[in-house]
Design a protein around this motif. Structure first.
Motif, PDB file in Angstrom:
ATOM      1  N   GLY A  24      -3.392  -0.959 -19.564  1.00  0.00           N
ATOM      2  CA  GLY A  24      -4.075  -1.905 -18.880  1.00  0.00           C
ATOM      3  C   GLY A  24      -3.879  -1.929 -17.224  1.00  0.00           C
ATOM      4  N   TYR A  25      -3.229  -1.124 -16.751  1.00  0.00           N
ATOM      5  CA  TYR A  25      -2.693  -1.183 -15.144  1.00  0.00           C
ATOM      6  C   TYR A  25      -3.636  -0.376 -14.445  1.00  0.00           C
ATOM      7  N   ASP A  26      -3.785  -0.711 -13.399  1.00  0.00           N
ATOM      8  CA  ASP A  26      -4.416   0.246 -12.095  1.00  0.00           C
ATOM      9  C   ASP A  26      -3.330   1.245 -11.506  1.00  0.00           C
ATOM     10  N   VAL A  27      -3.510   2.288 -11.542  1.00  0.00           N
ATOM     11  CA  VAL A  27      -2.361   3.208 -11.016  1.00  0.00           C
ATOM     12  C   VAL A  27      -2.457   4.091  -9.636  1.00  0.00           C
ATOM     13  N   ILE A  28      -1.798   4.304  -8.987  1.00  0.00           N
ATOM     14  CA  ILE A  28      -1.865   5.063  -7.996  1.00  0.00           C
ATOM     15  C   ILE A  28      -0.533   5.880  -7.963  1.00  0.00           C
ATOM     16  N   SER A  29      -0.570   7.222  -7.770  1.00  0.00           N
ATOM     17  CA  SER A  29       0.493   7.999  -7.857  1.00  0.00           C
ATOM     18  C   SER A  29       0.519   8.989  -6.811  1.00  0.00           C
ATOM     19  N   PHE A  30       1.901   9.345  -6.538  1.00  0.00           N
ATOM     20  CA  PHE A  30       2.424  10.301  -5.251  1.00  0.00           C
ATOM     21  C   PHE A  30       3.344  11.265  -5.830  1.00  0.00           C
ATOM     22  N   GLN A  31       3.533  12.226  -5.298  1.00  0.00           N
ATOM     23  CA  GLN A  31       4.586  13.352  -5.742  1.00  0.00           C
ATOM     24  C   GLN A  31       5.759  13.214  -4.922  1.00  0.00           C
ATOM     25  N   ASN A  32       5.651  12.612  -3.684  1.00  0.00           N
ATOM     26  CA  ASN A  32       6.642  12.798  -2.605  1.00  0.00           C
ATOM     27  C   ASN A  32       6.813  11.395  -2.153  1.00  0.00           C
ATOM     28  N   GLY A  33       8.096  10.966  -1.440  1.00  0.00           N
ATOM     29  CA  GLY A  33       8.440   9.772  -0.954  1.00  0.00           C
ATOM     30  C   GLY A  33       7.699   9.511   0.379  1.00  0.00           C
ATOM     31  N   ASP A  34       7.337  10.714   1.025  1.00  0.00           N
ATOM     32  CA  ASP A  34       6.685  10.441   2.263  1.00  0.00           C
ATOM     33  C   ASP A  34       5.164   9.965   2.515  1.00  0.00           C
ATOM     34  N   GLU A  35       4.542  10.518   1.366  1.00  0.00           N
ATOM     35  CA  GLU A  35       3.203  10.035   1.119  1.00  0.00           C
ATOM     36  C   GLU A  35       3.173   8.615   0.327  1.00  0.00           C
ATOM     37  N   CYS A  36       4.080   8.353  -0.397  1.00  0.00           N
ATOM     38  CA  CYS A  36       3.976   7.067  -0.848  1.00  0.00           C
ATOM     39  C   CYS A  36       4.288   5.999   0.254  1.00  0.00           C
ATOM     40  N   TRP A  37       5.422   6.317   1.183  1.00  0.00           N
ATOM     41  CA  TRP A  37       5.416   5.202   2.366  1.00  0.00           C
ATOM     42  C   TRP A  37       4.398   5.285   3.106  1.00  0.00           C
ATOM     43  N   GLU A  38       3.681   6.295   3.373  1.00  0.00           N
ATOM     44  CA  GLU A  38       2.572   6.149   4.518  1.00  0.00           C
ATOM     45  C   GLU A  38       1.388   5.361   3.797  1.00  0.00           C
ATOM     46  N   TYR A  39       1.253   5.490   2.300  1.00  0.00           N
ATOM     47  CA  TYR A  39       0.194   4.555   1.805  1.00  0.00           C
ATOM     48  C   TYR A  39       0.739   3.198   1.777  1.00  0.00           C
ATOM     49  N   LEU A  40       1.965   3.074   1.644  1.00  0.00           N
ATOM     50  CA  LEU A  40       2.349   1.512   1.592  1.00  0.00           C
ATOM     51  C   LEU A  40       2.198   0.821   2.799  1.00  0.00           C
ATOM     52  N   LYS A  41       2.642   1.543   3.892  1.00  0.00           N
ATOM     53  CA  LYS A  41       2.582   0.848   5.245  1.00  0.00           C
ATOM     54  C   LYS A  41       1.170   0.725   5.901  1.00  0.00           C
ATOM     55  N   ASP A  42       0.232   1.485   5.447  1.00  0.00           N
ATOM     56  CA  ASP A  42      -1.079   1.388   5.556  1.00  0.00           C
ATOM     57  C   ASP A  42      -1.886   0.578   4.962  1.00  0.00           C
ATOM     58  N   THR A  43      -1.388   0.149   3.911  1.00  0.00           N
ATOM     59  CA  THR A  43      -2.354  -0.773   2.821  1.00  0.00           C
ATOM     60  C   THR A  43      -2.456  -2.143   3.347  1.00  0.00           C
ATOM     61  N   ASP A  44      -3.588  -2.741   3.049  1.00  0.00           N
ATOM     62  CA  ASP A  44      -3.814  -4.231   3.216  1.00  0.00           C
ATOM     63  C   ASP A  44      -3.253  -4.963   1.946  1.00  0.00           C
ATOM     64  N   GLU A  45      -3.516  -4.160   0.793  1.00  0.00           N
ATOM     65  CA  GLU A  45      -3.051  -4.957  -0.133  1.00  0.00           C
ATOM     66  C   GLU A  45      -1.937  -4.156  -1.140  1.00  0.00           C
ATOM     67  N   PRO A  46      -0.674  -4.370  -0.904  1.00  0.00           N
ATOM     68  CA  PRO A  46       0.486  -3.698  -1.532  1.00  0.00           C
ATOM     69  C   PRO A  46       0.055  -3.659  -3.057  1.00  0.00           C
ATOM     70  N   PRO A  47       0.710  -2.729  -3.881  1.00  0.00           N
ATOM     71  CA  PRO A  47       0.511  -2.859  -5.473  1.00  0.00           C
ATOM     72  C   PRO A  47       1.657  -4.026  -6.018  1.00  0.00           C
ATOM     73  N   ASP A  48       1.431  -4.424  -6.955  1.00  0.00           N
ATOM     74  CA  ASP A  48       2.155  -5.528  -7.706  1.00  0.00           C
ATOM     75  C   ASP A  48       3.669  -4.864  -7.929  1.00  0.00           C
ATOM     76  N   ALA A  49       3.742  -3.585  -8.319  1.00  0.00           N
ATOM     77  CA  ALA A  49       4.993  -3.102  -8.447  1.00  0.00           C
ATOM     78  C   ALA A  49       5.044  -1.430  -8.552  1.00  0.00           C
ATOM     79  N   LEU A  50       6.284  -1.096  -8.116  1.00  0.00           N
ATOM     80  CA  LEU A  50       6.402   0.377  -7.848  1.00  0.00           C
ATOM     81  C   LEU A  50       7.482   1.151  -8.757  1.00  0.00           C
ATOM     82  N   LEU A  51       7.267   2.086  -9.173  1.00  0.00           N
ATOM     83  CA  LEU A  51       8.211   2.958 -10.315  1.00  0.00           C
ATOM     84  C   LEU A  51       8.537   4.187  -9.323  1.00  0.00           C
TER      85      LEU A  51
END
Length: 121
Positions: A24-51
């Protein structure tokens, strides 16, 4: 609830995404740390959790976690490290950086979802 998965192993990434979506979770996925961080720093609404995997191309999971903890997210997302690096020092580094949980590979996807559910309660 939204969960971000950052895992470079395509099979593990797909397995986690599938298991989280069926839970039941809404999931966003990345395969490298750079893309993950770019998404996080540019988002207005961060995810509730990260794996986060630790060993990824570009920025590793510990570096993503360091930056995440320095950034001004409110509320701060929960973080579970999911990594093949299971030495005591790796686990301690994760907890020193503020992870909510640390799971070593191989792991049960159902267990990861259960741990995530507990953290997000």
């Amino acid at each position: 609830m939204q969960v971000l998965v950052a895992e470079d192993d395509e099979h593990i990434n797909e397995m986690l995404v599938y298991r989280l979506e069926t839970a039941g979770y809404d999931v966003i996925s990345f395969q490298n740390g750079d893309e993950c961080w770019e998404y996080l720093k540019d988002t207005d609404e961060p995810p509730d959790a990260l794996l986060l995997d630790v060993m990824m191309p570009g920025m590793d999971g510990f570096d993503v976690l360091r930056r995440l903890r320095e950034y001004d997210f409110d509320p701060e997302p929960a973080v579970i490290i999911v990594s093949g690096r299971g030495l005591e020092q790796d686990v301690l580094t994760g907890f020193d950086l503020g992870v909510d949980d640390y799971v070593t590979k191989p792991f049960s996807p159902s267990e990861v979802v259960a741990r995530l559910r507990r953290i997000l309660q």
